[in-house]
Scaffold this active site. Structure first.
Site, short mmCIF file in Angstrom:
data_model
loop_
_atom_site.label_atom_id
_atom_site.label_comp_id
_atom_site.label_asym_id
_atom_site.label_seq_id
_atom_site.Cartn_x
_atom_site.Cartn_y
_atom_site.Cartn_z
N ALA A 52 81.94 45.62 -24.77
CA ALA A 52 81.11 44.48 -24.39
C ALA A 52 79.80 44.91 -23.75
CB ALA A 52 81.91 43.58 -23.44
N LEU B 296 75.69 46.25 -24.80
CA LEU B 296 74.65 45.60 -25.61
C LEU B 296 75.03 45.56 -27.09
CD1 LEU B 296 71.88 44.30 -25.79
CD2 LEU B 296 70.87 46.59 -25.89
N SER C 58 77.16 51.72 -20.44
CA SER C 58 75.94 52.50 -20.26
C SER C 58 74.69 51.65 -20.44
CB SER C 58 75.88 53.65 -21.26
OG SER C 58 77.00 54.46 -21.12
N ALA D 241 73.82 48.87 -19.35
CA ALA D 241 73.31 48.27 -18.12
C ALA D 241 72.64 49.31 -17.23
CB ALA D 241 74.45 47.60 -17.36
N GLY E 22 64.82 53.44 -18.61
CA GLY E 22 63.48 53.54 -19.18
C GLY E 22 63.07 52.24 -19.85
N GLU F 27 57.20 57.91 -22.97
CA GLU F 27 58.31 58.80 -22.65
C GLU F 27 58.25 60.02 -23.56
OE1 GLU F 27 62.08 56.75 -22.44
OE2 GLU F 27 61.42 55.55 -20.75
N HIS G 43 70.63 64.71 -20.42
CA HIS G 43 69.38 64.23 -19.81
C HIS G 43 68.92 65.29 -18.82
CE1 HIS G 43 66.42 61.72 -17.85
NE2 HIS G 43 66.62 60.79 -18.76
N ARG H 283 63.64 66.12 -25.25
CA ARG H 283 64.59 66.10 -24.15
C ARG H 283 65.46 67.35 -24.09
NH1 ARG H 283 67.53 60.38 -23.28
NH2 ARG H 283 65.52 59.85 -22.38
N GLU I 123 76.59 53.29 -29.47
CA GLU I 123 76.73 54.74 -29.26
C GLU I 123 77.96 55.33 -29.91
OE1 GLU I 123 76.03 55.90 -25.22
OE2 GLU I 123 76.54 58.00 -25.61
N ARG J 42 68.43 62.38 -29.75
CA ARG J 42 67.89 61.02 -29.76
C ARG J 42 66.54 60.95 -29.05
NH1 ARG J 42 67.96 57.17 -25.95
NH2 ARG J 42 69.47 58.33 -24.70
N LEU K 142 68.86 51.65 -26.51
CA LEU K 142 68.99 50.19 -26.37
C LEU K 142 68.57 49.51 -27.67
CD1 LEU K 142 67.64 49.40 -22.76
CD2 LEU K 142 70.01 49.47 -23.52
C1 SIN Z 1 65.61 57.33 -19.25
O1 SIN Z 1 65.17 56.33 -18.73
O2 SIN Z 1 65.18 58.46 -19.03
C2 SIN Z 1 66.75 57.20 -20.18
C3 SIN Z 1 66.35 56.43 -21.34
C4 SIN Z 1 67.06 56.93 -22.54
O3 SIN Z 1 68.01 57.67 -22.42
O4 SIN Z 1 66.64 56.60 -23.63
#
Ligand code: SIN
Length: 523
Positions: A16, A18, A45, A47, A51, A117, A233, A279, A362, A373, A379
């Site tokens: 449940a 997004l 995740s 929520a 970014g 980003e 990350h 990343r 995901e 990614r 999102l």
């Molecule tokens: C972030 O805000 O750094 C994470 C966003 C993302 O993982 O796409």
């Protein structure tokens, strides 16, 4: 005690966040049953995404440019159709969420405020209240789901395994709900159960997310794609918390820099784009700074300084909770398991290799993210492919669905690792299947998984750990998020991994579309 039986005449959506709620909203007028493992809107995740949501929203941008950045970040194995589909849908998806009430930040002229980003060619990330995008977008879809008469939601309900009528056909799921075991039969089952960061000791995901959807699909015989590709990350906040709070990449987009304990900037030592390199590159730079003893910190004191509380309220609160004031001092950071590019192999309608089993978000692998990614595409993927899967299951013929409950192939109830063994597994995953991998480490990890399998046969966490470890060991190259210190080169030809659980020891690569039988493309 015998299981209860519930025959649901409509799609069953497992998850449940997004993705799951986007499926449910778009499946109307079908009667949808959504399983939420905890209270709605919590512990997914989506929520926690800070970014925002990437889409070509500015006049200087285009879906083609967004697609090109998505493909480049994915390091040679992005599925072109999936990338084109996602980026073409981007602007309309954001406008729809905006129209539903998601309170995106707007400029005085009404256009979206857009952040830059890493690995995006220009500012493209629509945000909400600085770093509150995921929370606000999820609240919007939760409210829409709660007021949609075609959606039923069972909270505190989680799936334990998939029920089939034959080797290739899913007809439901074994569910635990309010202390009862229920066999829920449904004409379409949609996995939208999120990622698996909780398999690692350091993660930005809710720790309970350990990839149950992928493991259930694998045990049921579905094709799994690219399990070895886990994104770390670069800037989890290193306050010793589980999960690690996130310091959004948007901070680096606004000019925050990575420094060592002496204040020396280090990201430019590895890549000319420094903090805004892809990343995986930045995560390895942070990993190297930490493991060499230099230490790693994110310094926003000059770039953001006094504006921190208004611009990044979530990160500010996390720092202040741990006694660090990011207006005046650098934040300690560590790479943290953040996103799984692999998952249940699907096409761009969410169809898996099993009949009537779909996946979105995901836990699915459309191939859109390749080996790495692009920031804030998650999102978008959840909302866009959620919509598509909802539209796909909208067409199912519920009258045709008359399950033979007596002949159903039921899953075993999977055992759960106890707290001590789960901690051992998570630590070994971070150490040996983390930012930097090699054969010795992966074989050490395999031995631990083997030892645990002997005691917890069929545990979902172990199925996923095994898929990741075996496929990471099998991939003799470095690509995107998968970095092997013993195979640092990238193979000339990028190939995805496709594997069935039963064939794990003979992992295959190549085009798995042949494995998706035409019979599963229609009900
Ligand atoms: C972030 O805000 O750094 C994470 C966003 C993302 O993982 O796409």
């Amino acid at each position: 005690m015998a299981n209860d039986i519930h025959i649901h005449k409509g799609p069953l959506v497992i998850g449940a966040g997004l993705a799951g709620l986007s499926v449910a909203l778009n499946a109307a007028p079908q009667h949808v049953l959504v399983l939420a493992p905890v209270a709605l809107g919590k512990a997914c995740s989506s929520a926690w995404a800070q970014g925002g949501i990437a889409a070509a929203l500015s006049p200087e941008d285009s879906p083609e440019a967004h697609e090109a950045d998505t493909v480049a970040a994915g390091a040679g194995i992005v599925d072109p159709l999936a990338a084109k589909t996602l980026t073409e849908m981007g602007p309309a998806v954001v406008h729809r969420l905006n129209d539903m009430g998601a309170p995106f930040d707007h400029k005085p002229d009404g256009s979206f405020v857009l952040n830059r980003e890493a690995a995006h060619g220009l500012a493209r990330v629509a945000r909400v209240g600085g770093d509150l995008a995921g929370k606000a977008i999820l609240e919007t879809v939760v409210n829409a789901a709660l007021t949609s008469p075609h959606i039923d939601i069972w909270e505190n309900a989680f799936a334990l395994g998939l029920i089939k009528s034959d080797a290739d056909t899913v007809i439901g799921a074994l569910v635990e709900h309010q202390g009862r075991r229920i066999e829920v039969y449904a004409p379409a089952v949609v996995l939208a159960s999120g990622g698996l960061g909780g398999l690692f000791a350091v993660t930005t995901n809710p720790a309970a997310l350990r990839g149950d959807g992928m493991a259930m699909a694998a045990l049921a015989g579905a094709i799994i794609a690219d399990p070895e590709f886990v994104q770390f990350h670069p800037t989890g906040l290193d306050f010793g918390k589980d999960p690690a709070p996130l310091a959004t990449e948007a901070l680096r987009g606004e000019g925050a820099i990575l420094v060592d304990a002496k204040g020396i900037r280090f990201a430019l030592e590895d890549h000319e784009d420094g903090e805004l390199a892809p990343r995986d590159v930045v995560a390895r730079a942070v990993h190297k700074a930490r493991s060499s003893g230099r230490g790693a910190f994110l310094d926003a004191t000059k770039a953001i300084g006094a504006h921190f509380p208004e611009e990044f309220p979530t990160v500010f609160a996390s720092c202040m909770d741990s006694g660090v004031d990011p207006r005046t001092e650098p934040m300690p950071v560590a790479p943290a398991a953040h996103y799984h590019m692999g998952g249940v192999k699907t096409d761009i309608y969410g169809r898996t290799s099993l009949r009537h089993l779909y996946a979105a978000g995901e836990c699915a692998s459309t191939g859109v993210h390749g080996a790495n990614r692009l920031a804030s595409n998650s999102l978008l993927e959840a909302a866009a492919f959620g919509e598509r899967v909802g539209q796909a299951v909208r067409g199912i013929d519920i009258e045709m669905f008359v399950p033979d409950v007596t002949a159903a192939l039921r899953p075993e109830t999977p055992p759960q690792l106890d707290a001590v063994d789960l901690k051992r597994l998570r630590e070994a995953m971070s150490l040996h299947a983390g930012v930097v991998r090699n054969e010795t480490g992966l074989k050490t990890l395999q031995r631990l998984i083997g030892e645990l399998e002997a005691r917890y046969q069929g545990a979902l966490a172990l199925v996923n750990a095994r898929l990741i470890a075996d496929c990471a060991l099998h991939r003799h190259e470095s690509r995107g998020s998968h970095y092997r210190s013993d195979y640092p080169q990238t193979a000339a030809e990028g190939e995805r991994t496709f594997v069935r659980w039963a064939d794990l020891d003979k992992t295959t690569r190549g085009d798995a579309t042949a494995c998706i039988s035409p019979a599963c493309l229609t009900y």
